[in-house]
Design a protein around this motif. Structure first.
Motif, PDB file in Angstrom:
ATOM      1  N   LEU A  89     -10.247  -4.141 -25.330  1.00  0.00           N
ATOM      2  CA  LEU A  89      -8.905  -3.860 -24.830  1.00  0.00           C
ATOM      3  C   LEU A  89      -7.879  -4.825 -25.418  1.00  0.00           C
ATOM      4  CD1 LEU A  89      -7.216  -2.212 -22.769  1.00  0.00           C
ATOM      5  CD2 LEU A  89      -7.746  -4.010 -21.112  1.00  0.00           C
ATOM      6  N   LYS A  90      -6.813  -4.266 -25.980  1.00  0.00           N
ATOM      7  CA  LYS A  90      -5.727  -5.055 -26.558  1.00  0.00           C
ATOM      8  C   LYS A  90      -4.403  -4.347 -26.313  1.00  0.00           C
ATOM      9  CE  LYS A  90      -8.094  -8.222 -28.927  1.00  0.00           C
ATOM     10  NZ  LYS A  90      -8.705  -9.126 -28.032  1.00  0.00           N
ATOM     11  N   ASP A  91      -3.365  -5.138 -26.134  1.00  0.00           N
ATOM     12  CA  ASP A  91      -2.002  -4.624 -26.013  1.00  0.00           C
ATOM     13  C   ASP A  91      -1.188  -5.084 -27.214  1.00  0.00           C
ATOM     14  OD1 ASP A  91      -2.562  -3.442 -23.580  1.00  0.00           O
ATOM     15  OD2 ASP A  91      -1.541  -4.975 -22.386  1.00  0.00           O
ATOM     16  N   SER A  92      -0.432  -4.151 -27.785  1.00  0.00           N
ATOM     17  CA  SER A  92       0.474  -4.474 -28.890  1.00  0.00           C
ATOM     18  C   SER A  92       1.896  -4.236 -28.408  1.00  0.00           C
ATOM     19  CB  SER A  92       0.192  -3.585 -30.102  1.00  0.00           C
ATOM     20  OG  SER A  92      -1.112  -3.771 -30.560  1.00  0.00           O
ATOM     21  N   VAL A  93       2.656  -5.297 -28.280  1.00  0.00           N
ATOM     22  CA  VAL A  93       4.035  -5.190 -27.831  1.00  0.00           C
ATOM     23  C   VAL A  93       4.864  -4.564 -28.942  1.00  0.00           C
ATOM     24  CG1 VAL A  93       6.075  -6.497 -27.112  1.00  0.00           C
ATOM     25  CG2 VAL A  93       3.802  -7.143 -26.258  1.00  0.00           C
ATOM     26  N   THR A  94       5.606  -3.520 -28.589  1.00  0.00           N
ATOM     27  CA  THR A  94       6.469  -2.865 -29.576  1.00  0.00           C
ATOM     28  C   THR A  94       7.930  -3.258 -29.413  1.00  0.00           C
ATOM     29  OG1 THR A  94       6.582  -0.890 -28.178  1.00  0.00           O
ATOM     30  CG2 THR A  94       4.927  -0.898 -29.923  1.00  0.00           C
ATOM     31  N   ASN A  95       8.362  -3.512 -28.166  1.00  0.00           N
ATOM     32  CA  ASN A  95       9.741  -3.929 -27.914  1.00  0.00           C
ATOM     33  C   ASN A  95       9.815  -4.759 -26.635  1.00  0.00           C
ATOM     34  OD1 ASN A  95      11.542  -2.648 -29.949  1.00  0.00           O
ATOM     35  ND2 ASN A  95      10.581  -0.783 -29.173  1.00  0.00           N
ATOM     36  N   ILE A  96      10.723  -5.715 -26.649  1.00  0.00           N
ATOM     37  CA  ILE A  96      11.026  -6.502 -25.458  1.00  0.00           C
ATOM     38  C   ILE A  96      12.531  -6.392 -25.228  1.00  0.00           C
ATOM     39  CG2 ILE A  96      11.090  -8.810 -24.439  1.00  0.00           C
ATOM     40  CD1 ILE A  96       8.616  -9.513 -26.079  1.00  0.00           C
ATOM     41  N   TYR A  97      12.903  -5.998 -24.003  1.00  0.00           N
ATOM     42  CA  TYR A  97      14.301  -5.803 -23.660  1.00  0.00           C
ATOM     43  C   TYR A  97      14.682  -6.748 -22.516  1.00  0.00           C
ATOM     44  CZ  TYR A  97      13.279  -1.344 -25.965  1.00  0.00           C
ATOM     45  OH  TYR A  97      12.861  -0.369 -26.838  1.00  0.00           O
ATOM     46  N   PRO A  98      15.408  -7.821 -22.792  1.00  0.00           N
ATOM     47  CA  PRO A  98      15.902  -8.661 -21.707  1.00  0.00           C
ATOM     48  C   PRO A  98      16.830  -7.832 -20.822  1.00  0.00           C
ATOM     49  CG  PRO A  98      16.115  -9.772 -23.820  1.00  0.00           C
ATOM     50  CD  PRO A  98      15.763  -8.342 -24.104  1.00  0.00           C
ATOM     51  N   ALA A  99      16.734  -8.023 -19.519  1.00  0.00           N
ATOM     52  CA  ALA A  99      17.530  -7.232 -18.581  1.00  0.00           C
ATOM     53  C   ALA A  99      18.045  -8.145 -17.469  1.00  0.00           C
ATOM     54  CB  ALA A  99      16.689  -6.093 -18.018  1.00  0.00           C
ATOM     55  N   GLY A 100      19.046  -8.909 -17.777  1.00  0.00           N
ATOM     56  CA  GLY A 100      19.596  -9.823 -16.783  1.00  0.00           C
ATOM     57  C   GLY A 100      18.824 -11.120 -16.730  1.00  0.00           C
ATOM     58  N   GLU A 101      19.128 -11.919 -15.721  1.00  0.00           N
ATOM     59  CA  GLU A 101      18.531 -13.250 -15.623  1.00  0.00           C
ATOM     60  C   GLU A 101      17.091 -13.243 -15.148  1.00  0.00           C
ATOM     61  OE1 GLU A 101      20.948 -16.033 -13.468  1.00  0.00           O
ATOM     62  OE2 GLU A 101      22.773 -15.255 -14.374  1.00  0.00           O
ATOM     63  N   LYS A 102      16.709 -12.245 -14.356  1.00  0.00           N
ATOM     64  CA  LYS A 102      15.386 -12.259 -13.738  1.00  0.00           C
ATOM     65  C   LYS A 102      14.432 -11.192 -14.270  1.00  0.00           C
ATOM     66  CE  LYS A 102      17.000 -13.883  -9.245  1.00  0.00           C
ATOM     67  NZ  LYS A 102      17.042 -13.562  -7.810  1.00  0.00           N
ATOM     68  N   HIS A 103      14.910 -10.311 -15.130  1.00  0.00           N
ATOM     69  CA  HIS A 103      14.084  -9.172 -15.531  1.00  0.00           C
ATOM     70  C   HIS A 103      13.912  -9.106 -17.039  1.00  0.00           C
ATOM     71  CE1 HIS A 103      15.892  -8.057 -11.645  1.00  0.00           C
ATOM     72  NE2 HIS A 103      14.670  -7.650 -11.395  1.00  0.00           N
ATOM     73  N   ILE A 104      12.768  -8.572 -17.410  1.00  0.00           N
ATOM     74  CA  ILE A 104      12.493  -8.299 -18.814  1.00  0.00           C
ATOM     75  C   ILE A 104      11.621  -7.044 -18.849  1.00  0.00           C
ATOM     76  CG2 ILE A 104      10.459  -9.781 -19.011  1.00  0.00           C
ATOM     77  CD1 ILE A 104      11.808 -10.739 -21.734  1.00  0.00           C
ATOM     78  N   VAL A 105      11.965  -6.135 -19.745  1.00  0.00           N
ATOM     79  CA  VAL A 105      11.239  -4.880 -19.881  1.00  0.00           C
ATOM     80  C   VAL A 105      10.443  -4.935 -21.179  1.00  0.00           C
ATOM     81  CG1 VAL A 105      11.474  -2.366 -20.076  1.00  0.00           C
ATOM     82  CG2 VAL A 105      13.097  -3.668 -18.663  1.00  0.00           C
ATOM     83  N   VAL A 106       9.171  -4.540 -21.084  1.00  0.00           N
ATOM     84  CA  VAL A 106       8.296  -4.607 -22.256  1.00  0.00           C
ATOM     85  C   VAL A 106       7.685  -3.235 -22.504  1.00  0.00           C
ATOM     86  CG1 VAL A 106       6.289  -5.739 -23.288  1.00  0.00           C
ATOM     87  CG2 VAL A 106       7.738  -7.005 -21.692  1.00  0.00           C
ATOM     88  N   GLU A 107       7.838  -2.759 -23.738  1.00  0.00           N
ATOM     89  CA  GLU A 107       7.146  -1.553 -24.201  1.00  0.00           C
ATOM     90  C   GLU A 107       5.948  -2.015 -24.996  1.00  0.00           C
ATOM     91  OE1 GLU A 107       9.275   2.114 -25.963  1.00  0.00           O
ATOM     92  OE2 GLU A 107      10.604   0.394 -26.309  1.00  0.00           O
ATOM     93  N   PHE A 108       4.802  -1.417 -24.739  1.00  0.00           N
ATOM     94  CA  PHE A 108       3.629  -1.800 -25.513  1.00  0.00           C
ATOM     95  C   PHE A 108       2.645  -0.647 -25.594  1.00  0.00           C
ATOM     96  CE2 PHE A 108       2.963  -3.063 -21.141  1.00  0.00           C
ATOM     97  CZ  PHE A 108       1.634  -2.791 -20.850  1.00  0.00           C
TER      98      PHE A 108
END
Length: 145
Positions: A89-108
């Motif tokens: 099992l492996k995850d490959s991050v494709t995008n990271i989207y900062p979303a304000g001071e407390k949040h971050i969205v990750v596509e993988f």
């Protein structure tokens, strides 16, 4: 002419301040999340679980339809069982989207192979809430059909 110089000076100051805000307002949690996925890909569930609050909120199709609170021990157990089912099992991050001071969205993309040699490739999106240096919410979305 004096007024023009004053306007240019003020514009330059505001432009510099605006640039500084942009560079410093970048989400400070991006390196933290990259470390999270490094631990995931190493299957170091203890270190990964330690990145969460003692009890964190999870929204994950594998846990049901509602928000579920999980401890470090429960998180370690969940991912240990997952890696037993899919040892590579492996995850490959494709995008990271900062979303304000407390949040971050990750596509993988999550990939793995079961012992019966059946493989999967699954696009996933997770919204992390990070407070006081730990993940307090992990809301993960993927097609589980």
């Amino acid at each position: 002419m004096k007024n023009l110089l004053l306007v240019i000076t003020l514009f330059t100051c505001f432009a510099c301040n605006s640039t500084e805000k942009t560079s410093t307002s970048a989400n400070p949690h991006e390196a933290f999340i990259k470390q999270y996925y490094a631990y995931f890909n190493q299957h170091d569930w203890q270190k990964m679980a330690a990145m969460y609050a003692d009890t964190a909120d999870f929204k994950d199709p594998s846990l049901g339809q509602s928000i579920v609170k999980q401890t470090h021990e429960q998180t370690i157990k969940k991912y240990s069982e997952l890696s037993q089912a899919f040892p590579d099992l492996k995850d490959s991050v494709t995008n990271i989207y900062p979303a304000g001071e407390k949040h971050i969205v990750v596509e993988f993309i999550s990939k793995g192979t079961a012992p019966d040699k059946s493989a999967f490739v699954l696009p996933i999106c997770t919204i992390f809430t990070i407070e006081n240096g730990v993940i307090t919410k992990d809301f993960t979305y993927y097609d589980n059909f």
